[in-house]
Write an enzyme that holds these catalytic residues in place. Structure first.
Site, PDB file in Angstrom:
ATOM      1  CB  THR A  13      -0.944   0.041   1.214  1.00 41.43           C
ATOM      2  OG1 THR A  13      -0.194   0.104   2.422  1.00 41.43           O
ATOM      3  CG2 THR A  13      -1.874  -1.155   1.218  1.00 41.43           C
ATOM      4  CG  ASN A  14       3.720   2.576   2.918  1.00 37.58           C
ATOM      5  OD1 ASN A  14       3.473   3.744   3.150  1.00 37.58           O
ATOM      6  ND2 ASN A  14       3.604   1.642   3.835  1.00 37.58           N
ATOM      7  NE  ARG A  91      16.414 -11.175   3.414  1.00 42.06           N
ATOM      8  CZ  ARG A  91      16.361 -12.313   4.132  1.00 42.06           C
ATOM      9  NH1 ARG A  91      15.224 -12.950   4.301  1.00 42.06           N
ATOM     10  NH2 ARG A  91      17.445 -12.791   4.696  1.00 42.06           N
ATOM     11  CG  ASN A 107      12.577   1.770   6.508  1.00 37.38           C
ATOM     12  OD1 ASN A 107      11.872   1.049   5.817  1.00 37.38           O
ATOM     13  ND2 ASN A 107      12.639   1.665   7.827  1.00 37.38           N
ATOM     14  CG  HIS A 109       9.596   2.188  12.191  1.00 36.52           C
ATOM     15  ND1 HIS A 109       9.820   0.828  12.140  1.00 36.52           N
ATOM     16  CD2 HIS A 109       9.227   2.471  13.467  1.00 36.52           C
ATOM     17  CE1 HIS A 109       9.608   0.306  13.346  1.00 36.52           C
ATOM     18  NE2 HIS A 109       9.253   1.289  14.153  1.00 36.52           N
ATOM     19  CD  GLU A 147      27.720   0.710   7.734  1.00 32.57           C
ATOM     20  OE1 GLU A 147      28.408   1.251   6.848  1.00 32.57           O
ATOM     21  OE2 GLU A 147      28.173  -0.114   8.560  1.00 32.57           O
ATOM     22  CG  ASP A 150      13.808   0.768  12.407  1.00 34.32           C
ATOM     23  OD1 ASP A 150      13.294  -0.110  13.124  1.00 34.32           O
ATOM     24  OD2 ASP A 150      13.695   0.800  11.165  1.00 34.32           O
TER      25      ASP A 150
HETATM   26  C1  GRF Z   1       3.624  -0.716   6.941  1.00 32.51           C
HETATM   27  O1  GRF Z   1       3.011  -0.775   8.191  1.00 32.51           O
HETATM   28  C2  GRF Z   1       4.917  -0.001   7.074  1.00 32.51           C
HETATM   29  O2  GRF Z   1       4.954   0.939   8.107  1.00 32.51           O
HETATM   30  C3  GRF Z   1       5.872  -1.071   7.423  1.00 32.51           C
HETATM   31  O3  GRF Z   1       5.426  -2.225   6.773  1.00 32.51           O
HETATM   32  C4  GRF Z   1       4.048  -2.101   6.467  1.00 32.51           C
HETATM   33  C5  GRF Z   1       3.961  -2.282   4.992  1.00 32.51           C
HETATM   34  O4  GRF Z   1       2.773  -1.992   4.484  1.00 32.51           O
HETATM   35  N1  GRF Z   1       7.192  -0.673   7.002  1.00 32.51           N
HETATM   36  P1  GRF Z   1       2.568  -2.056   2.883  1.00 32.51           P
HETATM   37  O5  GRF Z   1       3.196  -3.323   2.374  1.00 32.51           O
HETATM   38  O6  GRF Z   1       3.207  -0.836   2.287  1.00 32.51           O
HETATM   39  O7  GRF Z   1       1.076  -2.039   2.734  1.00 32.51           O
END
Ligand code: GRF
Length: 205
Positions: A13-14, A91, A107, A109, A147, A150
């Site tokens: 979804t992102n 990963r 990234n 989070h 490295e 988060d």
């Molecule tokens: C999301 O909750 C994001 O914060 C985390 O992994 C999940 C992935 O969601 N990194 P999607 O695959 O983008 O829907």
């Protein structure tokens, strides 16, 4: 126009948020390749529907993490990818990869780093910990990858109120809506060359 490579592991979804914001002209970028470590990641379908090249790389077919990451790097470098986006990629990247793409890996989070992050703290586990701790505010963090896990310089953050009757599902849904705004915004700013890094701090011009 910035060439973008995206790594996913799940629903994507992102990734969809990035695709939509390229199509509406906000992001001056072009997704050259979407790679998933999981064959069944629905994000691969989203990419295909958008006419974006996809690749599934099965970690089991590589002898080491370094080998696996080297192949990912190769695929991105061969397509002149400048910016790598981890959109729900589960990963850890190799040190070699992070060095090659220093300050060019973004990234997302689902918490306000440095709270509720680090080894083993991803996806729904984050929201479980938030509810267990009883915090009143959680949120979303978009950051550069270094490295550590988060630990890279923070680009954008946005708070999300935790409601008394929240469940993991209801909280995850509300946080995800903010993710879908914040990740494309960070990529838009990167493509506009409005992001600079001073030590650990990210400055948006
Ligand atoms: C999301 O909750 C994001 O914060 C985390 O992994 C999940 C992935 O969601 N990194 P999607 O695959 O983008 O829907």
């Amino acid at each position: 126009m910035v060439n973008i490579g995206v790594l996913i592991s799940g629903r994507g979804t992102n990734l969809q948020g990035i695709i939509d914001n390229i199509h509406n002209g906000k992001i001056d970028g072009n997704i050259k390749l979407v790679i998933s470590n999981r064959k069944d990641a629905y994000g691969l379908i989203r990419a295909k529907k958008a006419g974006i090249e996809t690749l599934h790389l099965d970690r089991g077919k590589f002898s080491t993490e370094e080998e696996y990451n080297r192949r990912i790097m190769e695929e991105f470098i061969n397509r002149d990818v400048e910016l790598v986006v981890l959109a729900g990629y589960l990963r850890v990247l190799s040190k070699e990869f992070v060095r090659e793409y220093e300050n060019r890996i973004i990234n997302i989070h689902p918490s306000l780093i440095p709270s509720f992050c680090g080894k083993g703290c991803y996806g729904e586990r984050v929201h479980e910990m938030v509810l267990e701790r009883g915090v009143k505010v959680t949120g979303v963090t978009v950051h550069f990858v270094d490295e550590g896990t988060d630990t890279g310089p923070i680009i954008l953050q946005k708070a999300v109120v935790v409601k008394d009757d929240d469940t993991v599902e209801s909280l995850k849904k509300r946080v995800l809506q903010v993710e879908h705004q914040l990740l494309p915004k960070a990529i838009e700013l990167y493509c506009q060359k409005r992001i600079s890094i001073q030590g650990r701090k990210v400055i948006i011009n």
